[in-house]
Design a protein around this motif. Sequence first.
Motif, PDB file in Angstrom:
ATOM      1  N   GLY A   1      11.280  43.627  34.067  1.00 22.46           N
ATOM      2  CA  GLY A   1      12.417  42.993  34.740  1.00 22.46           C
ATOM      3  C   GLY A   1      13.761  43.168  34.042  1.00 22.46           C
ATOM      4  O   GLY A   1      14.668  42.355  34.221  1.00 22.46           O
ATOM      5  N   CYS A   2      13.904  44.252  33.251  1.00 24.71           N
ATOM      6  CA  CYS A   2      15.198  44.508  32.587  1.00 24.71           C
ATOM      7  C   CYS A   2      16.265  44.810  33.636  1.00 24.71           C
ATOM      8  O   CYS A   2      15.982  45.442  34.659  1.00 24.71           O
ATOM      9  CB  CYS A   2      15.088  45.715  31.664  1.00 24.71           C
ATOM     10  N   LEU A   3      17.501  44.387  33.329  1.00 30.36           N
ATOM     11  CA  LEU A   3      18.620  44.607  34.250  1.00 30.36           C
ATOM     12  C   LEU A   3      18.720  46.062  34.690  1.00 30.36           C
ATOM     13  O   LEU A   3      18.887  46.356  35.866  1.00 30.36           O
ATOM     14  CB  LEU A   3      19.932  44.152  33.578  1.00 30.36           C
TER      15      LEU A   3
ATOM     16  N   GLU B   1       8.343  47.305  35.270  1.00 28.64           N
ATOM     17  CA  GLU B   1       8.189  47.637  33.861  1.00 28.64           C
ATOM     18  C   GLU B   1       9.310  48.578  33.423  1.00 28.64           C
ATOM     19  O   GLU B   1       9.672  49.498  34.155  1.00 28.64           O
ATOM     20  CB  GLU B   1       6.828  48.316  33.677  1.00 28.64           C
ATOM     21  N   CYS B   2       9.841  48.327  32.230  1.00 32.17           N
ATOM     22  CA  CYS B   2      10.941  49.159  31.718  1.00 32.17           C
ATOM     23  C   CYS B   2      10.414  50.025  30.573  1.00 32.17           C
ATOM     24  O   CYS B   2       9.432  49.655  29.926  1.00 32.17           O
ATOM     25  CB  CYS B   2      12.049  48.241  31.221  1.00 32.17           C
ATOM     26  N   PHE B   3      11.087  51.152  30.277  1.00 32.92           N
ATOM     27  CA  PHE B   3      10.595  52.022  29.192  1.00 32.92           C
ATOM     28  C   PHE B   3      10.653  51.332  27.836  1.00 32.92           C
ATOM     29  O   PHE B   3       9.969  51.712  26.893  1.00 32.92           O
ATOM     30  CB  PHE B   3      11.374  53.350  29.164  1.00 32.92           C
ATOM     31  N   CYS B   4      11.466  50.249  27.729  1.00 33.42           N
ATOM     32  CA  CYS B   4      11.590  49.551  26.438  1.00 33.42           C
ATOM     33  C   CYS B   4      10.367  48.685  26.145  1.00 33.42           C
ATOM     34  O   CYS B   4      10.225  48.150  25.055  1.00 33.42           O
ATOM     35  CB  CYS B   4      12.866  48.712  26.410  1.00 33.42           C
ATOM     36  N   GLY B   5       9.479  48.514  27.121  1.00 34.71           N
ATOM     37  CA  GLY B   5       8.267  47.724  26.902  1.00 34.71           C
ATOM     38  C   GLY B   5       8.318  46.368  27.591  1.00 34.71           C
ATOM     39  O   GLY B   5       7.291  45.718  27.750  1.00 34.71           O
TER      40      GLY B   5
ATOM     41  N   GLY C   1      21.577  46.094  29.427  1.00 31.70           N
ATOM     42  CA  GLY C   1      20.611  46.775  30.298  1.00 31.70           C
ATOM     43  C   GLY C   1      19.190  46.308  30.038  1.00 31.70           C
ATOM     44  O   GLY C   1      18.336  46.371  30.923  1.00 31.70           O
ATOM     45  N   HIS C   2      18.928  45.849  28.816  1.00 29.93           N
ATOM     46  CA  HIS C   2      17.562  45.408  28.482  1.00 29.93           C
ATOM     47  C   HIS C   2      17.466  43.890  28.315  1.00 29.93           C
ATOM     48  O   HIS C   2      16.620  43.387  27.588  1.00 29.93           O
ATOM     49  CB  HIS C   2      17.043  46.168  27.254  1.00 29.93           C
ATOM     50  N   THR C   3      18.354  43.172  29.003  1.00 30.51           N
ATOM     51  CA  THR C   3      18.158  41.724  29.107  1.00 30.51           C
ATOM     52  C   THR C   3      17.391  41.482  30.414  1.00 30.51           C
ATOM     53  O   THR C   3      17.530  42.238  31.381  1.00 30.51           O
ATOM     54  CB  THR C   3      19.501  40.958  29.149  1.00 30.51           C
TER      55      THR C   3
END
Length: 386
Positions: A254-256, A247-251, A237-239
């Motif tokens: 474009g995360c999957l 923007e993703c919550f992981c920082g 999910g975070h690739t």
Amino acid sequence: MNGQVGNVHLMQKLNRLKVLSCIRKNPYIVRPAVAEQTGLSLASITNIVSFLIEKGLVVETGFENAERIGRKAVLLKFCPSEHNLICVSISQSRISVSLTDLDGKILQTKDFDFSEQSAKEALLKIKSGISALIAEVDPSKLLGIGIAVSALVLSDGTLAVSSKMRWDKTDLKGELEKEFNKPVFVTDSSVARAHYCNEFVSGENIRSMLFVDLVDGVGAVHFYEGHLNRSVIGEIGHTTVEKDGDECFCGNRGCLEIMCSLERAGEQYKKSGKGKSIDDVIKGYESGEKTAVALLNRAGEYLGIGMANAVNVLNPDAVIINAGQYQGCTAVLDVAIDEARRRIFSALSDGIEFKTAEISDSMMIEGMAQNLCECIFDINFDGEIF
Ligand SMILES: [Zn+2]
């Protein structure tokens, strides 16, 4: 304990586990067949089976149906009902604490609403649920507590990345073991669902299974030759699937899991003025409304890219996709599968079977019980039972 006595005990435990595992995997098996499969002598099998029957882990159940003269052998079966497990499931909106047998059959459940709360608040609810259920059973029959949480779980049982719950590094295992004095195993919810698929959905001849879970983000779990591949942490999910994506919550960007999410499609549908919510974009998709179709097909394509990346690394024979957030619009998954097939090495693509599944909460509990039994009936587990 001196070394030699220690080795004898270890050998005894190993042989008991070998026999138990053989009987668990082969219901209605006879003692000579257990001897053949484990490589132990028939005399050892007789002793070990007596021990397992006394412990309530194996039962004798009728006679073999063999057409030969002489005494027919007694059939053996794993007995799940004499012992209990506690299975706790933590999702973004709900905590459920269930008392089960060793097959994950639910005997009682306590449910708690739960959203946007801290790990500390969650822990209080989990403790109260477990206390209430433990009071119902003989404590010596409770073998362990399993926690499935929508998070990246490290091998020591602590949580590292916890999806949208945004918990800090949390030691659920340590806290609960201290409180209840029972072994606690924490796992990613996707792993629990994958265990269910490995047991009941995946086909007989599957050596390598990739499970893609679309509940609370996107997770991947890999099983090889029937066993969980613990070296794969599965955070696909975070690739990145789009360099300058949202923007993703992981920082990252474009995360999957952001790019293929229904939430994103819903927001873009809203911006286009065609609808107000995720439900609207799904309805639009089903009725063939052009913007909705384009948005969800795009989400499906991103998912396909992510799956192809994972397939090109893991080379599975089967990819099982748990529909999760896409349950209302599974046609998006067909788009994802087509896109994945286009991007997988052509030499691999033909041999891969893609399947979709809808794993319910009770199926996930069964998967958790499978996972817990694997941990408890393992040579490295130092509990009392063996
Ligand atoms: Zn991310």
